[in-house]
Enzyme design. Structure first.
Site, PDB file in Angstrom:
ATOM      1  N   LYS A  25     -14.920  -8.058  -1.116  1.00 11.13           N
ATOM      2  CA  LYS A  25     -15.011  -8.679   0.209  1.00 11.13           C
ATOM      3  C   LYS A  25     -16.421  -8.399   0.720  1.00 11.13           C
ATOM      4  O   LYS A  25     -16.917  -7.285   0.543  1.00 11.13           O
ATOM      5  CB  LYS A  25     -13.954  -8.056   1.131  1.00 11.13           C
ATOM      6  CG  LYS A  25     -13.795  -8.768   2.461  1.00 11.13           C
ATOM      7  CD  LYS A  25     -12.706  -8.096   3.301  1.00 11.13           C
ATOM      8  CE  LYS A  25     -12.441  -8.883   4.564  1.00 11.13           C
ATOM      9  NZ  LYS A  25     -11.479  -8.207   5.453  1.00 11.13           N
ATOM     10  N   GLU A  64      -9.818 -12.741  -3.839  1.00 10.62           N
ATOM     11  CA  GLU A  64      -9.102 -13.297  -2.685  1.00 10.62           C
ATOM     12  C   GLU A  64      -9.861 -14.534  -2.211  1.00 10.62           C
ATOM     13  O   GLU A  64     -11.067 -14.480  -1.950  1.00 10.62           O
ATOM     14  CB  GLU A  64      -9.000 -12.269  -1.553  1.00 10.62           C
ATOM     15  CG  GLU A  64      -8.385 -12.899  -0.303  1.00 10.62           C
ATOM     16  CD  GLU A  64      -7.995 -11.922   0.788  1.00 10.62           C
ATOM     17  OE1 GLU A  64      -7.440 -10.860   0.460  1.00 10.62           O
ATOM     18  OE2 GLU A  64      -8.256 -12.236   1.964  1.00 10.62           O
ATOM     19  N   ASP A  68      -1.755 -13.037   0.270  1.00 12.66           N
ATOM     20  CA  ASP A  68      -2.304 -12.000   1.142  1.00 12.66           C
ATOM     21  C   ASP A  68      -2.803 -12.707   2.395  1.00 12.66           C
ATOM     22  O   ASP A  68      -3.987 -13.032   2.508  1.00 12.66           O
ATOM     23  CB  ASP A  68      -3.433 -11.235   0.443  1.00 12.66           C
ATOM     24  CG  ASP A  68      -3.969 -10.122   1.323  1.00 12.66           C
ATOM     25  OD1 ASP A  68      -3.360  -9.856   2.384  1.00 12.66           O
ATOM     26  OD2 ASP A  68      -5.006  -9.530   0.967  1.00 12.66           O
ATOM     27  N   MET A  94       2.877  -5.157  -8.062  1.00 15.43           N
ATOM     28  CA  MET A  94       1.561  -4.578  -7.743  1.00 15.43           C
ATOM     29  C   MET A  94       1.687  -3.586  -6.590  1.00 15.43           C
ATOM     30  O   MET A  94       2.442  -3.814  -5.663  1.00 15.43           O
ATOM     31  CB  MET A  94       0.595  -5.716  -7.362  1.00 15.43           C
ATOM     32  CG  MET A  94      -0.796  -5.293  -6.963  1.00 15.43           C
ATOM     33  SD  MET A  94      -0.978  -4.819  -5.218  1.00 15.43           S
ATOM     34  CE  MET A  94      -1.568  -6.324  -4.478  1.00 15.43           C
ATOM     35  N   HIS A 112     -11.952 -14.124   0.913  1.00 15.26           N
ATOM     36  CA  HIS A 112     -13.115 -13.250   0.809  1.00 15.26           C
ATOM     37  C   HIS A 112     -14.284 -13.968   0.135  1.00 15.26           C
ATOM     38  O   HIS A 112     -15.440 -13.787   0.523  1.00 15.26           O
ATOM     39  CB  HIS A 112     -12.753 -11.975   0.046  1.00 15.26           C
ATOM     40  CG  HIS A 112     -11.730 -11.138   0.759  1.00 15.26           C
ATOM     41  ND1 HIS A 112     -11.209  -9.984   0.227  1.00 15.26           N
ATOM     42  CD2 HIS A 112     -11.136 -11.301   1.970  1.00 15.26           C
ATOM     43  CE1 HIS A 112     -10.336  -9.467   1.079  1.00 15.26           C
ATOM     44  NE2 HIS A 112     -10.268 -10.253   2.140  1.00 15.26           N
ATOM     45  N   ASP A 141      -5.208 -12.966  -4.800  1.00 11.74           N
ATOM     46  CA  ASP A 141      -4.766 -12.995  -3.399  1.00 11.74           C
ATOM     47  C   ASP A 141      -4.986 -14.403  -2.856  1.00 11.74           C
ATOM     48  O   ASP A 141      -6.135 -14.843  -2.647  1.00 11.74           O
ATOM     49  CB  ASP A 141      -5.569 -11.983  -2.556  1.00 11.74           C
ATOM     50  CG  ASP A 141      -5.013 -10.570  -2.674  1.00 11.74           C
ATOM     51  OD1 ASP A 141      -4.025 -10.377  -3.420  1.00 11.74           O
ATOM     52  OD2 ASP A 141      -5.560  -9.669  -2.018  1.00 11.74           O
ATOM     53  N   ASP A 191       2.293   1.655   3.391  1.00 11.11           N
ATOM     54  CA  ASP A 191       3.203   0.645   3.952  1.00 11.11           C
ATOM     55  C   ASP A 191       4.638   1.151   3.805  1.00 11.11           C
ATOM     56  O   ASP A 191       5.548   0.711   4.506  1.00 11.11           O
ATOM     57  CB  ASP A 191       3.099  -0.696   3.205  1.00 11.11           C
ATOM     58  CG  ASP A 191       1.722  -1.330   3.347  1.00 11.11           C
ATOM     59  OD1 ASP A 191       0.993  -0.976   4.289  1.00 11.11           O
ATOM     60  OD2 ASP A 191       1.375  -2.179   2.493  1.00 11.11           O
ATOM     61  N   GLU A 243     -10.815  -5.657  -5.864  1.00  7.57           N
ATOM     62  CA  GLU A 243     -10.896  -6.797  -4.930  1.00  7.57           C
ATOM     63  C   GLU A 243     -12.178  -6.709  -4.111  1.00  7.57           C
ATOM     64  O   GLU A 243     -12.446  -5.707  -3.461  1.00  7.57           O
ATOM     65  CB  GLU A 243      -9.674  -6.762  -4.005  1.00  7.57           C
ATOM     66  CG  GLU A 243      -9.687  -7.860  -2.964  1.00  7.57           C
ATOM     67  CD  GLU A 243      -8.413  -7.875  -2.119  1.00  7.57           C
ATOM     68  OE1 GLU A 243      -7.402  -7.278  -2.536  1.00  7.57           O
ATOM     69  OE2 GLU A 243      -8.460  -8.473  -1.028  1.00  7.57           O
ATOM     70  N   ASP A 248      -7.410 -14.612   7.061  1.00  3.35           N
ATOM     71  CA  ASP A 248      -6.191 -14.495   6.234  1.00  3.35           C
ATOM     72  C   ASP A 248      -5.158 -15.568   6.601  1.00  3.35           C
ATOM     73  O   ASP A 248      -3.988 -15.271   6.895  1.00  3.35           O
ATOM     74  CB  ASP A 248      -5.570 -13.098   6.374  1.00  3.35           C
ATOM     75  CG  ASP A 248      -6.395 -12.024   5.681  1.00  3.35           C
ATOM     76  OD1 ASP A 248      -7.093 -12.335   4.698  1.00  3.35           O
ATOM     77  OD2 ASP A 248      -6.335 -10.863   6.134  1.00  3.35           O
ATOM     78  N   ASP A 256     -12.443 -12.539   9.649  1.00  2.50           N
ATOM     79  CA  ASP A 256     -11.469 -12.451   8.554  1.00  2.50           C
ATOM     80  C   ASP A 256     -10.120 -12.997   9.022  1.00  2.50           C
ATOM     81  O   ASP A 256      -9.399 -12.354   9.766  1.00  2.50           O
ATOM     82  CB  ASP A 256     -11.365 -10.962   8.194  1.00  2.50           C
ATOM     83  CG  ASP A 256     -10.314 -10.662   7.161  1.00  2.50           C
ATOM     84  OD1 ASP A 256      -9.845 -11.601   6.498  1.00  2.50           O
ATOM     85  OD2 ASP A 256      -9.989  -9.480   7.015  1.00  2.50           O
ATOM     86  N   HIS A 303       0.874  -1.175   0.000  1.00  2.38           N
ATOM     87  CA  HIS A 303       0.000   0.000   0.000  1.00  2.38           C
ATOM     88  C   HIS A 303       0.910   1.223   0.000  1.00  2.38           C
ATOM     89  O   HIS A 303       2.021   1.161   0.558  1.00  2.38           O
ATOM     90  CB  HIS A 303      -0.831   0.085   1.284  1.00  2.38           C
ATOM     91  CG  HIS A 303      -1.773  -1.049   1.482  1.00  2.38           C
ATOM     92  ND1 HIS A 303      -1.454  -2.171   2.179  1.00  2.38           N
ATOM     93  CD2 HIS A 303      -3.058  -1.202   1.092  1.00  2.38           C
ATOM     94  CE1 HIS A 303      -2.479  -2.988   2.211  1.00  2.38           C
ATOM     95  NE2 HIS A 303      -3.465  -2.437   1.555  1.00  2.38           N
TER      96      HIS A 303
HETATM   97  C1  GLT Z   1      -6.116  -5.452   3.566  1.00  2.86           C
HETATM   98  C2  GLT Z   1      -7.136  -6.448   3.054  1.00  2.86           C
HETATM   99  C3  GLT Z   1      -6.644  -7.200   1.881  1.00  2.86           C
HETATM  100  C4  GLT Z   1      -6.389  -6.338   0.685  1.00  2.86           C
HETATM  101  C5  GLT Z   1      -5.302  -5.379   0.903  1.00  2.86           C
HETATM  102  C6  GLT Z   1      -5.171  -4.493  -0.308  1.00  2.86           C
HETATM  103  S1  GLT Z   1      -5.465  -4.488   2.334  1.00  2.86           S
HETATM  104  O1  GLT Z   1      -5.070  -6.105   4.200  1.00  2.86           O
HETATM  105  O2  GLT Z   1      -7.480  -7.312   4.106  1.00  2.86           O
HETATM  106  O3  GLT Z   1      -7.509  -8.225   1.532  1.00  2.86           O
HETATM  107  O4  GLT Z   1      -5.992  -7.179  -0.362  1.00  2.86           O
HETATM  108  O5  GLT Z   1      -5.659  -3.234  -0.113  1.00  2.86           O
HETATM  109 MN    MN Z   2      -6.618  -9.228  -0.205  1.00  3.99          MN
HETATM  110 MN    MN Z   3      -8.447 -10.868   3.519  1.00  5.14          MN
END
Ligand code: GLT
Ligand code: MN
Ligand code: MN
Length: 396
Positions: free
Chosen positions: A209, A243, A313, A114, A246, A271, A83, A207, A283, A281, A80
């Site tokens: 979610k 993702e 991600d 990216m 998501h 992702d 970041d 993206e 991840d 969430d 980002h």
């Molecule tokens: C954040 C989110 C991710 C996105 C990122 C990109 S930011 O961490 O949870 O899924 O891909 O903005």
């Molecule tokens: Mn993501």
């Molecule tokens: Mn995520």
């Protein structure tokens, strides 16, 4: 079974015996630059903060992340804007930070394919960024995204991810979603204008979610994003960044979502991670919850013509220290390569391929069409699925 009493797979030369298996496997599944594995700086940089507890790990300098990921065999990092460059940095500070980062990238032979923009962390975005009902906030969000695109261009990125984490609502009385859609469309159109005006070779990947951090996020799934993209001024410049987690949060099958994106020619980026359905969430480390689902996604990426980076991600468990974070990163890449190997085995497995062939051959029998007979036919999918299970569990 072979003479040692070990189960033997279809590849006779690859019998794993106790002890030696570990060494062979470690050597075989070593990532290289050709694999094009990338990680967000925010992924290995995640400090384990959650809504109930404080950070458990120290801040990780971007240069350290690049160096340690390079040593593990990664191809690059993504980021980002904030970041790398603080939200309130002056142009001179930004330039100095970017110069130093470019030096580290070159030294470590790492790329930035990216970049993305943070339109969710700062309090100003609490009721949305590109879909804020405050015109001045929408303008600020658009300018911030354009500056992030400029940053991406400076770093040689070909993809700009747009994740609208705060584009959503809790109180539907407060905002008409038709207004939100129009503002979102104006926002993305302005970004493609910016790319064209500057002659950048960059494409946008949106993206989706369904929720978190908002109660409901607009354009909640990859499918919804694809429909929205068709309404833009420059749809050819905009695709998706699905993702895995998501899609699972929305109760969907990521394999099918990614396939739809590929079919539409819109899989600009991806992702990779994992998620238990029905949870917060998470991840999770790639494929760690659902290796079978991940196997099909890897199969699709490897066989479906996707050319982009394999981007993770995800983040390490809150229990981990910094070394644990890089074990996590190594695990993501290694599992991808193991699943890729399973994809090859699937294609070469005589029993699986034989069964698939006979299923296909039978489906070609047409004359004369017998409705009642087709209704009683068995498709042998139990047998097929079990063979896949045994392949994935390592006994084939
Ligand atoms: C954040 C989110 C991710 C996105 C990122 C990109 S930011 O961490 O949870 O899924 O891909 O903005
Ligand atoms: Mn993501
Ligand atoms: Mn995520």
């Amino acid at each position: 079974m072979n003479s040692h009493g070990l189960v033997q797979g279809p590849h006779d030369h690859q019998v794993f015996e106790p002890g030696m298996g570990v060494a062979i496997a470690a050597e075989r599944f070593q990532p290289t630059k050709q694999d094009r594995f990338t990680f967000g700086l925010w992924t290995v940089g995640n400090r384990g903060r959650d809504p109930f507890g404080a950070s458990v790990r120290p801040t990780l300098a971007p240069g350290t992340a690049v160096d340690r990921l390079a040593k593990l065999g990664a191809y690059g990092v993504t980021l980002h804007d904030n970041d790398l460059v603080p939200i309130d940095a002056t142009p001179d500070e930004r330039a100095a930070i970017v110069r130093e980062f470019q030096r580290v990238l070159a030294e470590c032979d790492m790329r930035v394919p990216m970049v993305t923009v943070n339109l969710f962390y700062d309090p100003v975005f609490k009721d949305g960024a590109l879909t804020s009902s405050v015109p001045a906030i929408r303008r600020y969000a658009g300018d911030k995204a354009k500056a992030a695109i400029d940053l991406g261009n400076d770093l040689g990125a070909e993809t700009f991810v747009l994740w609208g984490g705060r584009e959503g609502s809790e109180v539907d009385a407060a905002k008409n979603p038709l207004d939100a859609m129009a503002w979102y469309r104006d926002g993305v159109n302005a970004l493609t204008e910016h790319i064209l005006d500057n002659g950048y070779s960059m494409r946008i990947a949106m993206e989706a979610k369904p929720n978190e951090p908002r109660g409901d996020i607009y354009l909640a799934t990859t499918g919804a994003m694809l429909a929205f993209i068709a309404t833009l001024d420059h749809p050819e410049l905009v695709g998706v960044n699905p993702e895995i987690a998501h899609e699972k949060m929305a109760g969907l099958n990521p394999y099918h979502s990614v396939a739809q994106a590929l079919d539409a020619g819109k899989l600009f980026h991806i992702d990779l991670n994992d998620q238990k359905p029905g949870r917060f969430d998470q991840d999770l480390r790639f494929a760690s919850d659902d290796p079978k689902g991940a196997f099909y996604v890897v199969k699709l990426l490897e066989e479906g013509g996707y050319q982009g980076p394999r981007h993770f991600d995800a983040h390490a468990y809150r229990t981990e220290d910094v070394d644990g974070v890089f074990e996590f990163a190594r695990g993501c890449m290694r599992t991808y390569l193991i699943l890729k190997d399973k994809v090859d085995r699937f294609a070469q497995d005589p029993e699986i391929q034989g069964l698939l062939q006979s299923i296909r051959a039978r489906s070609q029998a047409v004359d004369p069409f017998d409705r009642a007979a087709w209704g009683t036919v068995g498709y042998a999918y139990e047998q097929l699925d079990q063979l896949v299970m045994e392949l994935l569990l390592g006994v084939r």
